[in-house]
Design an enzyme around this catalytic site. Sequence first.
Site, PDB file in Angstrom:
ATOM      1  N   CYS A   2       0.840  -1.188   0.000  1.00 57.68           N
ATOM      2  CA  CYS A   2       0.000   0.000   0.000  1.00 57.68           C
ATOM      3  C   CYS A   2       0.880   1.244   0.000  1.00 57.68           C
ATOM      4  O   CYS A   2       2.101   1.173  -0.090  1.00 57.68           O
ATOM      5  CB  CYS A   2      -0.895   0.024   1.233  1.00 57.68           C
ATOM      6  SG  CYS A   2      -1.765  -1.520   1.555  1.00 57.68           S
ATOM      7  N   LEU A  52      -3.646  -1.564  -1.927  1.00 54.03           N
ATOM      8  CA  LEU A  52      -3.537  -2.575  -2.981  1.00 54.03           C
ATOM      9  C   LEU A  52      -3.904  -3.885  -2.302  1.00 54.03           C
ATOM     10  O   LEU A  52      -3.127  -4.418  -1.498  1.00 54.03           O
ATOM     11  CB  LEU A  52      -2.116  -2.625  -3.555  1.00 54.03           C
ATOM     12  CG  LEU A  52      -1.843  -3.730  -4.587  1.00 54.03           C
ATOM     13  CD1 LEU A  52      -2.721  -3.545  -5.820  1.00 54.03           C
ATOM     14  CD2 LEU A  52      -0.366  -3.737  -4.989  1.00 54.03           C
ATOM     15  N   GLU A  79       3.574  -6.484   4.253  1.00 54.50           N
ATOM     16  CA  GLU A  79       2.961  -7.765   4.598  1.00 54.50           C
ATOM     17  C   GLU A  79       3.656  -8.348   5.827  1.00 54.50           C
ATOM     18  O   GLU A  79       4.891  -8.313   5.919  1.00 54.50           O
ATOM     19  CB  GLU A  79       3.103  -8.778   3.446  1.00 54.50           C
ATOM     20  CG  GLU A  79       2.636  -8.298   2.078  1.00 54.50           C
ATOM     21  CD  GLU A  79       1.131  -8.196   1.942  1.00 54.50           C
ATOM     22  OE1 GLU A  79       0.424  -8.702   2.843  1.00 54.50           O
ATOM     23  OE2 GLU A  79       0.662  -7.596   0.955  1.00 54.50           O
TER      24      GLU A  79
END
Length: 642
Positions: A2, A52, A79
């Site tokens: 993101c 995203l 992540e």
Amino acid sequence: MCGIAGYIHKTKLTYNDSVIVGMLEVLAHRGPDNKSHWGNEDECVFLGHRRLAILDLSDAGKQPMLSNDEDLVVVFNGEIYNFDEIRSELKMLGYTFKTGSDTEMILYAYKEWGIDAVSKFIGMFAIVLFDRKQKQVYFIRDRFGVKPLFIFESEKLLMFSSEIKAFYEHPEFKNDINLDAIPLFLRYGYIPTPHSIFTHVRKVKPGQILQYDMEKGKVVREVIYWDPLDAFNREKFYHKTEAEIIAETLELLKSAFQYRMVADVPVGIFLSGGIDSSLVTALLTKQLGYKLKTFTIGFDNEAFNEAKIAKEVSEQLNTEHHEYICTEKDALEIIPQLPVYYDEPFADSSAIPTMLLSQKVRPHVTVALSADGGDEIFGGYTKYFSRGGLYNMLRKSPGVLRYPISWGLGLMRRYRRMQGRYDKDAILERAQEIVHANDKSVSFLKKIDYRLFSNYELKKLMKGAFKKLDTAFDVSGSLAADNSEIEKMQSTDVKTYMLDDILVKVDRATMAYSLEGREPLLDHRLFEYVAQIPAAIKFKDNIPKYLLKEIDYTMLPKELLDRPKRGFAVPIEHWLLNELAVFCDTYLSEQEIATSGIFDYQEIKKLRRRFQEKQRRADADRIWRILCFQMWFSHWIKGKVQ
């Protein structure tokens, strides 16, 4: 993956969401699936997020995310691959979850373990967490710095963002150029952490936590929670056999690679045909059973084209392979975009094919694995085995000879300058510094690292005076005595070239096209293990990446892998002499150089003439770096003024 942005105002103000909306708008490429923001006038904290969607594609995974009691707010880029295991642990402790996202796990991990929870995370991340009850804001970056995090701070304002460009959307942003950072850029092609091109902007360091106290209105604590030097300083595995080490390394590789395959969207691999990307592809296909899409970029100049090798590897591993060629026409189209996405000066020319490859890959997959870090972790660069020898030769020369050697090198430099020959001045300068280096300090590594411009050249090229800024080349911790010279070089490369060149290149290139780039070799568990392997096994018979090759050989033909290392080379000198000459004529003109006011035009004119006559790669690289700076200046300084 993101984009995050936000700000903390140190004095109370009326909330106007147009600023945070504007900051998110310029980060749309990092997260096209959703944009959200949260703000509180009384607390003067405003957080924004571009998404995203990779995990939990539902709206439940949106950010900023608040805890159930609304005491915590978090925005997060990246992540946490082991979030499911941590979430299971938290469930056993009584926590309940509403989503299947790793973001929610961060909130409750902090509630349970405090900021030390970050030590449990395996992944890549830039996290901003607001503890409303304690009135503290934490800025956290992952161990290797895979995900970027910039901080702007002035007397009344602190801003953060995944990219500097978002800061321009705030009316109080000061874009004063850090003139002392320009020599660093010219030397290395990037600006080393924590510095940036702007005086009031810094990069959060890898493995660092910044703690901002709302009541005091300042950063009150800066902590390094992970440092690669600590791994090298642990006791070596002298009791383990080579077979045991290879078997255990293989298991760690499998775990790291499997984690990077966790996604609710399609995943592919950048395949160059080299040792590292071939290993990632081979392990995932042959040993872990994944059916993969692989992607390769080559050049229409055969001297630089490795696409054929990648195709041979893909055929061996039965992947769905896609091959693209980067032409001079493609380069002409990509180059004007470089300063837009690399929003501080950046001169790694391989960003051009990396951006083109990312553009081509995005219609096929949302996540792409890249095999960066193999050279730094396993010892793959030829400089580790050649320059280390040069260092030892000069450092071990008898003390009585050091002054004459240094004097001779200085005489050689002066003689070459009188002839107008500057192409070797940086190399000779480095050799002089090696002679005088203190071999008990890791800082000697700057003497054997590649610098393009010498101090003498910089003083001639730049119109104004500049001060020396300390970097990881200068302020490195000490390593235990049983670490080899190669390991000393590795530890510095991880903090410099890998961090500020390789990882920046891949992050901006992939994110430009809303593609998540993942680094399966950059798993801290793998790094820590390999750092403890004795040099006699890790670099056996002075073979670069010996361990990785031994594992690769079990899955791919030896003759396919044993090729000379070429790197991701770009025919930049050929391009500058042909199609790209128009960029030099435009951005290196006397008028443009005068507008920026940084460089001496006559020195650039001499450099261009020398390049046209001699056509040396080093001069092409010098011109390219100056050109990259001028393009950046035109877009972000001159363009903003206009």
